[in-house]
Design a protein around this motif. Structure first.
Motif, mmCIF file in Angstrom:
data_model
loop_
_atom_site.group_PDB
_atom_site.id
_atom_site.type_symbol
_atom_site.label_atom_id
_atom_site.label_comp_id
_atom_site.label_asym_id
_atom_site.label_seq_id
_atom_site.Cartn_x
_atom_site.Cartn_y
_atom_site.Cartn_z
ATOM 1 N N LYS A 836 10.777 12.847 9.146
ATOM 2 C CA LYS A 836 11.230 13.289 7.820
ATOM 3 C C LYS A 836 11.542 12.131 6.875
ATOM 4 C CE LYS A 836 16.096 13.826 9.239
ATOM 5 N NZ LYS A 836 17.187 14.803 9.417
ATOM 6 N N GLU A 837 11.875 10.947 7.400
ATOM 7 C CA GLU A 837 12.216 9.814 6.547
ATOM 8 C C GLU A 837 11.156 8.722 6.562
ATOM 9 O OE1 GLU A 837 16.924 9.389 6.309
ATOM 10 O OE2 GLU A 837 16.193 9.152 8.361
ATOM 11 N N VAL A 838 9.994 9.025 7.135
ATOM 12 C CA VAL A 838 8.922 8.033 7.241
ATOM 13 C C VAL A 838 7.656 8.581 6.602
ATOM 14 C CG1 VAL A 838 7.532 6.664 8.826
ATOM 15 C CG2 VAL A 838 9.907 7.161 9.385
ATOM 16 N N ALA A 839 6.999 7.767 5.780
ATOM 17 C CA ALA A 839 5.741 8.163 5.152
ATOM 18 C C ALA A 839 4.583 7.682 6.021
ATOM 19 C CB ALA A 839 5.636 7.559 3.760
ATOM 20 N N LEU A 840 3.922 8.616 6.692
ATOM 21 C CA LEU A 840 2.836 8.256 7.599
ATOM 22 C C LEU A 840 1.507 8.066 6.873
ATOM 23 C CD1 LEU A 840 3.571 10.675 10.597
ATOM 24 C CD2 LEU A 840 4.404 8.360 10.221
ATOM 25 N N GLY A 841 1.381 8.658 5.702
ATOM 26 C CA GLY A 841 0.097 8.621 5.011
ATOM 27 C C GLY A 841 -0.294 7.249 4.506
ATOM 28 N N THR A 842 0.677 6.441 4.063
ATOM 29 C CA THR A 842 0.376 5.128 3.483
ATOM 30 C C THR A 842 -0.339 4.227 4.475
ATOM 31 O OG1 THR A 842 2.369 5.331 2.131
ATOM 32 C CG2 THR A 842 1.371 3.146 2.305
ATOM 33 N N SER A 843 0.155 4.185 5.707
ATOM 34 C CA SER A 843 -0.479 3.322 6.706
ATOM 35 C C SER A 843 -1.856 3.839 7.094
ATOM 36 C CB SER A 843 0.413 3.200 7.950
ATOM 37 O OG SER A 843 0.809 4.472 8.413
ATOM 38 N N LYS A 844 -2.024 5.155 7.150
ATOM 39 C CA LYS A 844 -3.343 5.713 7.471
ATOM 40 C C LYS A 844 -4.382 5.306 6.442
ATOM 41 C CE LYS A 844 -2.214 10.012 9.930
ATOM 42 N NZ LYS A 844 -2.290 11.481 9.844
ATOM 43 N N ILE A 845 -3.989 5.316 5.182
ATOM 44 C CA ILE A 845 -4.925 5.036 4.100
ATOM 45 C C ILE A 845 -5.209 3.541 3.971
ATOM 46 C CG2 ILE A 845 -5.246 5.152 1.594
ATOM 47 C CD1 ILE A 845 -3.532 7.705 1.633
ATOM 48 N N ASN A 846 -4.174 2.701 4.122
ATOM 49 C CA ASN A 846 -4.310 1.298 3.735
ATOM 50 C C ASN A 846 -4.235 0.276 4.865
ATOM 51 O OD1 ASN A 846 -4.415 1.849 0.863
ATOM 52 N ND2 ASN A 846 -2.241 2.336 1.000
ATOM 53 N N TYR A 847 -3.550 0.581 5.956
ATOM 54 C CA TYR A 847 -3.247 -0.472 6.924
ATOM 55 C C TYR A 847 -3.809 -0.256 8.324
ATOM 56 C CZ TYR A 847 -0.057 -2.187 3.366
ATOM 57 O OH TYR A 847 0.464 -2.659 2.196
ATOM 58 N N LEU A 848 -4.111 0.980 8.695
ATOM 59 C CA LEU A 848 -4.605 1.240 10.050
ATOM 60 C C LEU A 848 -6.120 1.340 10.035
ATOM 61 C CD1 LEU A 848 -2.012 3.919 11.252
ATOM 62 C CD2 LEU A 848 -1.952 1.430 11.541
ATOM 63 N N ASP A 849 -6.765 0.505 10.829
ATOM 64 C CA ASP A 849 -8.222 0.568 10.929
ATOM 65 C C ASP A 849 -8.612 1.969 11.387
ATOM 66 O OD1 ASP A 849 -10.946 0.329 11.712
ATOM 67 O OD2 ASP A 849 -10.662 -1.824 11.979
#
Length: 888
Positions: A836-849
């Motif tokens: 609930k306090e973590v944004a998972l989408g940002t890393s999926k889009i920009n940082y995780l291969d």
């Protein structure tokens, strides 16, 4: 109403249907959800037909025409992609969709370097991994084609129409010269994409022809409604197939080309587009809608009224309560009023006397009208918008049709900014053609704007990938129009970024060794650089850049001030500052002893507002890093650390034999670890508690369903009451909970019936047919109320009646499936609460291969659609083809 209790009263174990998606995009597991109306009405006998049952070939050559006709129907049905083939007919491979052009692969080659025949469809491998089977004649010893047996005439005829051969039948070898002739015929047939592939014509005996003719004559004709429905169904299937083929044709697999790296300075050779889409001009408000000043309506000209309306639409938001926002807006509003003063000469000087509520109320009324529109009206409005925007959604790049990303010019409005931005509330002016620079090929025609005006300039720069740009007036930043995320240029950029971070693995040990040694360097500049590299590498801090006075006070590693870092002996450092987007970064972390000493030295004799790393800047740091690896910058470390951490977490935490939901939880846990590392925090969503409440209600519904199944089982056989598995009552399900659940359930069912009644009437109105009478809805509601009266009588009795009687074994199976669903749903709830306090989408889009995710899904048999949205699947098509054993 939840579909959870539908299994209880009307389960059909033999034909499970996939359940609807649960919240947060996760799909209900195991496919046990049923139609939500089934619990109140018995299943219709004429529902969707099951696949045709398997049949055997007719062995008698004297079979009646009626039997042959039935066989012909069954064979035709087996060609469908969605029907199960008949046992009597060999399985046919799916035909690859046709391609009208082939620009991605040189003629004569296919993907993976496989040589293809000249004249074949070079793109066919791109759409289907199964090649079309080659057809061969069966020749006799004299080189003449034998007449096929009568009992196989129909099979061969169907195969000729479909272009598919009997792959399960052994192919006999023909003489060499005949084989070459057949091969040449096949090559010729592939030259015309519009003509379906067929087997070479076969000589058929007169008797066989007569038999085929008889079958055509005896084939019954479908009449009336059945025929019309069949034709409509065929038309829909054809439309869907063509749409799918078109989508597949539009996919340009640039990553399969030899020169896909795109390192050269020339990004394209030809570029043609229609420019950008400007928002429509301002439409003045009705005469009775006016802002007030000191309690009196003000007659504003359209230019000033538009700006007042921007604020009026936001008076109920948090922005309108912000002092900086209000001050900036009013300052710009006064400038507009000076240029376009009120027609009634009202002098506006005090913001507190301005009343924008009449505008706000008008806008709310307009919103309500839009919500009240029928589906037909909404579709019509959307179709009108799409028609206007259609010319701007795609461009032609190097002869290919590519989707444009942000083709719409930003409408005027009030700048909101992120976090504590000093310019929030400032007026964003309307962008006009005179503000915009267009980038196209020299040979391309200059597009015409959709509003009056001429472009600022037209350039032909092949070294950049933007299609248009302009400078926005608030911050003076350039705004660009690029291709969409799934385009070839964007995809190449993404792939290069992740390949570069993956290449860092070869150099990271040497870099770490060097900066660890430099932590004790006598040169203060080198020591500061080494310490900054320690933070960037170990804590994934952003490098940071210089900020102007008119920008938000956000910092990165190189721009940290002494006030942002606190020392706690013996070796703890507390970071507390505003990072990108004004998101607070707070972290108390243990560091190496030498790093602790260095920070103490760097802070010595400095004020809180002084730079911590006063001898290091981002430019110098990146120049130093490029001595290790071409193109290496501090930013690459953030991508590298995110991806390598993610890969390690997945390898360590994924249960090999877990359920799909357990694996998904492990995936999300690994994603959370990366989000925490990169400080991808978010405030708890305002709807979180409401969302969790709905999930708790659904869990209660599942338990209610299980209770009813148990009680039904006791009624079948009382011995089950003594078994521990069934004897214990469900937790958190008391009498009040049961009554509350049934009441909510009833309300939802009535609402559902009302919506269905309205939807059906809307459809009838569109077709010009007579509407249903209100009595239809009333009868349906009476049925619902009667059913819930029955359920109310069962409360507390320990008994339950199913709509259809079932043996104990079937009820046991239903309970076991329900136990699995409850377990899965609890895992989903835990996952939702943990994130609930973590944004998972940002890393999926920009940082995780994305290749890490694609490989993990293949290795652990998890559908990637459960993790990647349609947007991400479109953005990363190049990552979907990695092997299951691929590692970052």
């Amino acid at each position: 109403m939840s579909a959870d209790v539908d299994m209880l009263v009307d389960e059909q174990p033999s034909t499970p249907k996939p359940g609807p998606s649960s919240q947060n995009g996760q799909v209900a597991m195991n496919g046990h959800q049923r139609s939500e109306d089934s619990y109140l009405s018995p299943m219709s006998e004429d529902e969707d037909e099951m696949p045709l049952s398997q049949t055997t070939r007719l062995k008698s050559e004297t079979a009646t025409p009626e039997v042959r006709t039935l066989k012909r129907k069954q064979l035709a049905a087996s060609d469908s992609e969605t029907e199960t083939p008949l046992a009597a007919t060999p399985v046919k491979p799916k035909r690859a969709p046709r391609k009208s052009s082939a620009k991605t692969v040189p003629n004569g080659t296919a993907k993976n370097g496989v040589k293809k025949e000249a004249g074949s469809d070079v793109d066919s491998d791109y759409d289907d991994d199964v090649p079309l089977t080659k057809k061969k004649r069966v020749a006799n010893g004299k080189g003449k084609t034998k007449a096929p047996p009568k009992k196989k005439v129909k099979v061969e005829s169907d195969a000729e129409e479909d272009g598919d051969g009997d792959d399960d039948e052994p192919l006999k070898k023909a003489p060499a010269k005949r084989k070459r002739k057949v091969k040449q015929e096949e090559k010729d047939s592939s030259d015309d994409d519009d003509v379906p592939l067929k087997k070479p014509a076969k000589k058929t005996t007169a008797k066989a022809k007569k038999e085929e003719s008889a079958e055509v004559e005896t084939k019954p004709k479908r009449k009336g409604k059945a025929k019309k429905e069949e034709e409509e169904g065929d038309a829909q299937d054809t439309k869907k197939r063509k749409k799918k083929e078109q989508e597949e044709e539009d996919v340009y697999k640039w990553w399969e080309q030899q020169n896909a790296d795109g390192d050269g300075s020339i990004k394209w050779t030809s570029l043609e587009h229609n420019g950008v889409y400007f928002p429509p001009p301002y439409q003045p408000l009705p005469k009775h809608v006016k802002m007030k000043y000191a309690g009196k309506p003000v007659d504003l000209p359209p230019e000033s009224e538009e700006v007042a309306g921007f604020y009026g639409a936001m008076i109920e938001t948090d922005h309108a309560k912000d002092k900086t926002f209000n001050k900036n807006f009013f300052d710009d509003f006064l400038k507009i009023l000076k240029q376009y003063p009120p027609k009634d000469r009202t002098k506006i000087t005090d913001f507190s006397l301005c009343d924008f509520r009449p505008m706000f109320e008008h806008f709310e009324e307009e919103k309500a009208k839009k919500k009240a529109m029928t589906n037909a009206e909404k579709k019509e409005a959307k179709a009108a918008r799409d028609k206007l925007e259609a010319p701007y959604t795609h461009c032609t790049l190097d002869g290919r049709k590519e989707k444009v990303g942000n083709f719409r010019v930003e409408p005027p409005g009030l700048f909101r900014g992120r976090g504590e931005h000093p310019k929030k509330g400032c007026l964003k002016l309307r962008v006009r053609p005179e503000d915009i620079t267009i980038n196209i090929a020299e040979s391309a025609p200059v597009p015409k704007p959709n509003v009056p005006g001429k472009w600022k300039s037209v350039v032909h720069d092949q070294t950049v990938t933007w299609l248009a740009n302009w400078v926005e007036n608030v911050n003076g930043n350039y705004k660009y129009v690029f291709l969409a995320a799934g385009s070839s240029l964007k995809g190449q950029s993404d792939m290069q970024k992740f390949d570069k971070s993956r290449d860092l693995k070869k150099h990271v040990d040497r870099i770490r060794k060097d900066y660890s040694e430099d932590l004790k360097n006598k040169l203060m500049g080198d020591r500061q650089r080494a310490t900054a590299m320690y933070f960037i590498d170990r804590l994934a801090l952003r490098a940071g850049n210089e900020k102007g006075d008119d920008e938000a006070d956000t910092v990165g590693c190189c721009s940290l001030r002494c006030e942002h870092v606190t020392l706690e002996p013996p070796n703890f450092i507390v970071f507390d500052f505003l990072g990108k987007d004004s998101i607070r970064y707070y972290n108390r972390v243990a560091v190496d002893e030498q790093v602790f000493k260095n920070i103490k030295i760097f802070k010595n004799d400095k004020e809180d507002g002084d730079d911590l790393f006063d001898r290091v800047d981002t430019t110098g740091l990146n120049k130093y890093l490029q001595s290790y690896m071409k193109g290496l910058t501090a930013k690459v470390f953030r991508t590298y650390n995110a991806s390598i951490t993610f890969q390690q977490q997945l390898d360590q935490g994924t249960p090999a034999n877990g359920t799909v939901q357990e694996k998904l939880n492990a995936y999300n846990h690994a994603n959370r670890m990366v989000a925490i590392l990169c400080n991808h925090q978010r405030a708890v969503p305002k709807t979180h508690e409401q969302s969790m409440g709905k999930m708790r209600d659904k869990l209660r519904g599942l338990k209610y369903e299980r209770m009813k199944l148990r009680h039904a089982l006791f009624g079948v056989d009382a011995k089950y009451k003594k078994k521990k598995k069934y004897a214990e009552d469900e937790s958190d399900l008391d009498d009040d909970g049961i009554a509350d659940h049934e009441e909510q359930w009833k309300t939802k069912e009535i609402e559902k019936a009302e919506k269905k009644f309205q939807k059906d009437n809307d459809k009838l109105a569109e077709e010009g047919k007579e509407l249903q009478d209100d009595s239809v809805l009333k009868d349906r509601i009476k049925e619902i109320e009667a059913e819930f009266k029955r359920l109310k009588k069962e409360r507390g009795t320990g008994k339950a009646t199913l709509k259809r009687e079932k043996p104990a074994e079937k009820i046991e199976e239903a309970i076991d499936k329900l136990d699995e669903r409850i377990k899965t749903f609890k895992l989903q709830m835990e996952d939702r609460e943990a994130g609930k306090e973590v944004a998972l989408g940002t890393s999926k889009i920009n940082y995780l291969d994305p290749r890490i995710t694609a490989a993990w899904c293949k290795k652990h048999s998890v559908p990637i659609e459960k993790i990647f949205s349609k947007t991400l699947l479109t953005k990363f098509p190049w990552a979907m083809e990695v092997d299951a054993d691929w590692k970052f």
